[in-house]
Design an enzyme around this catalytic site. Structure first.
Site, short mmCIF file in Angstrom:
data_model
loop_
_atom_site.label_atom_id
_atom_site.label_comp_id
_atom_site.label_asym_id
_atom_site.label_seq_id
_atom_site.Cartn_x
_atom_site.Cartn_y
_atom_site.Cartn_z
N LYS A 194 0.86 -1.18 0.00
CA LYS A 194 0.00 0.00 0.00
C LYS A 194 0.90 1.23 0.00
CE LYS A 194 -3.64 2.31 2.56
NZ LYS A 194 -4.72 2.18 3.54
N LYS A 247 -2.05 -1.80 -3.95
CA LYS A 247 -2.89 -0.62 -3.93
C LYS A 247 -2.05 0.65 -4.06
CE LYS A 247 -5.97 1.73 -0.78
NZ LYS A 247 -6.16 2.01 0.58
C1 PBG Z 1 -7.76 3.11 5.45
C2 PBG Z 1 -7.95 3.04 3.99
C3 PBG Z 1 -7.72 4.02 3.01
C4 PBG Z 1 -8.15 3.48 1.79
C5 PBG Z 1 -8.58 2.20 2.05
N1 PBG Z 1 -8.44 1.93 3.40
C6 PBG Z 1 -7.25 5.41 3.15
C7 PBG Z 1 -5.87 5.73 3.49
O1 PBG Z 1 -5.03 4.85 3.72
O2 PBG Z 1 -5.59 6.91 3.60
C8 PBG Z 1 -8.16 4.18 0.47
C9 PBG Z 1 -9.20 3.72 -0.50
C10 PBG Z 1 -9.47 4.62 -1.64
O3 PBG Z 1 -8.79 5.65 -1.86
O4 PBG Z 1 -10.41 4.30 -2.37
N2 PBG Z 1 -6.46 3.14 5.89
#
Ligand code: PBG
Length: 326
Positions: A194, A247
């Site tokens: 991520k 992601k």
């Molecule tokens: C929670 C989370 C996030 C997303 C999914 N789970 C936000 C982040 O990490 O700031 C992002 C999903 C999206 O942008 O569609 N941590």
């Protein structure tokens, strides 16, 4: 003319193209994210994500039927609680908003796959994904809370928990905690890779989860790097993750391909909020053909190695696929 090999022969008609084509997006590949909120009769569009709403449980129940009827069989739940505090206690409230939404879904559609996003950022008043002390993330103390959140969602009936916090050691901690409580059949879909991406902007508006200070760069990954992705995936696999996620999606197809080629687990990718917003905005302006651009993008993720895709377009794609069949 002496051209023996003519690649165009394989493109000669729609029927030939259909016969030889390699990659497809199917309804069973799709995971649909849903934002649930407290209250009643709430169905509020997220300004930067036209077509995506906050639902209270009563309006979600109506939407749930639409989801089921679309043929999509996997929902990823995000909770936006009224109450936020330093320890994100609503994340592991047995009767929290996500836990109730999962219970409701399982009661009405036992075969709907319920995936619970596990993180603290929607639940903490500071908006970070971990506990904070003197402006620093307390990695190891956070693990206990994440595992409690996972257990509360498993108890509500979640089939899959999906930790998205990026703390070190969370998968192993969560696997042990789930097993200790008798939830050894609950899968872990790890947000393994991520990146600290600006493509999450619209989501943070949707989830009211922008960090109150600083950024997420001490836990989410630096997008100038690739090797990190292999380490993260390896650790999560070793710690018991069942599914690995990369992601965001579109801007990270190289990472997706490397991870999919290297690790013998099902791979998921998340086509995140910013990807949705960009395509939606261009489509609403009449600048692109929405259906074609979305299908081309999703197929690119399949080609790069994703078995499944989390996308806010899931219900639209399901509809387009159905229309094509008739
Ligand atoms: C929670 C989370 C996030 C997303 C999914 N789970 C936000 C982040 O990490 O700031 C992002 C999903 C999206 O942008 O569609 N941590």
């Amino acid at each position: 003319m002496d051209i023996l090999r003519r690649p165009r022969r394989l493109r000669g008609s729609q029927a030939i193209r259909d016969l030889v084509h390699e990659y497809d997006v199917g309804i069973s590949d799709l995971i649909y994210p849903v934002f649930v909120v407290e209250g009643e009769k709430v169905k509020e569009e997220i300004p930067s994500m036209p077509g995506i709403y906050h639902y209270s449980l009563d309006t979600f129940e109506i939407h749930l039927k639409e989801i089921w009827d679309s043929g999509v069989r996997s929902i990823l739940f995000f909770g936006v609680p009224d109450h936020k505090d330093a320890r994100g206690s609503e994340a592991y409230n047995m009767n929290g908003i996500v836990q109730r939404a999962i219970r409701l879904t399982k009661k009405e559609y036992p075969d709907m796959i319920c995936i619970a996003d596990i993180c603290l950022c929607e639940y903490t008043d500071h908006g970070h994904c971990g506990l904070i002390c003197d402006g620093k993330i307390l990695n190891d103390d956070t693990l206990e809370l994440l595992s409690m959140a996972a257990i509360s969602c498993a108890a509500a009936g979640a089939d899959i928990v999906a930790p998205s916090d990026m703390m070190d050691g969370r998968i192993g901690h969560m696997r042990r905690a789930l097993d200790d409580q008798g939830y050894e059949d609950v899968l872990i879909m790890a947000y393994s890779i991520k990146y600290a991406s600006a493509f999450y902007g619209p989501f943070r508006e949707a989830a009211h989860s922008a960090p109150a200070f600083g950024d997420r760069k001490t836990y989410q990954m630096d997008w100038r790097n690739k090797k990190d992705a292999l380490i993260e995936a390896q650790l999560d696999m070793a710690e018991g993750a069942d599914i690995l996620m990369v992601k965001p999606g579109l801007a990270y197809l190289d990472i997706l391909k490397t991870v999919a080629d290297t690790f013998p687990l099902p791979i998921c990718t998340y086509s995140v909020s910013g990807e949705y917003s960009m395509m939606k905005a261009a489509a609403l302006n009449g600048w692109i053909d929405e259906q074609k651009v979305v299908m081309e993008s999703m197929t690119a993720m399949k080609r790069a190695g994703a078995k499944m895709i989390i996308t806010y377009y899931a219900l639209d794609i399901a509809r387009w696929l159905r229309e094509r069949e008739v």
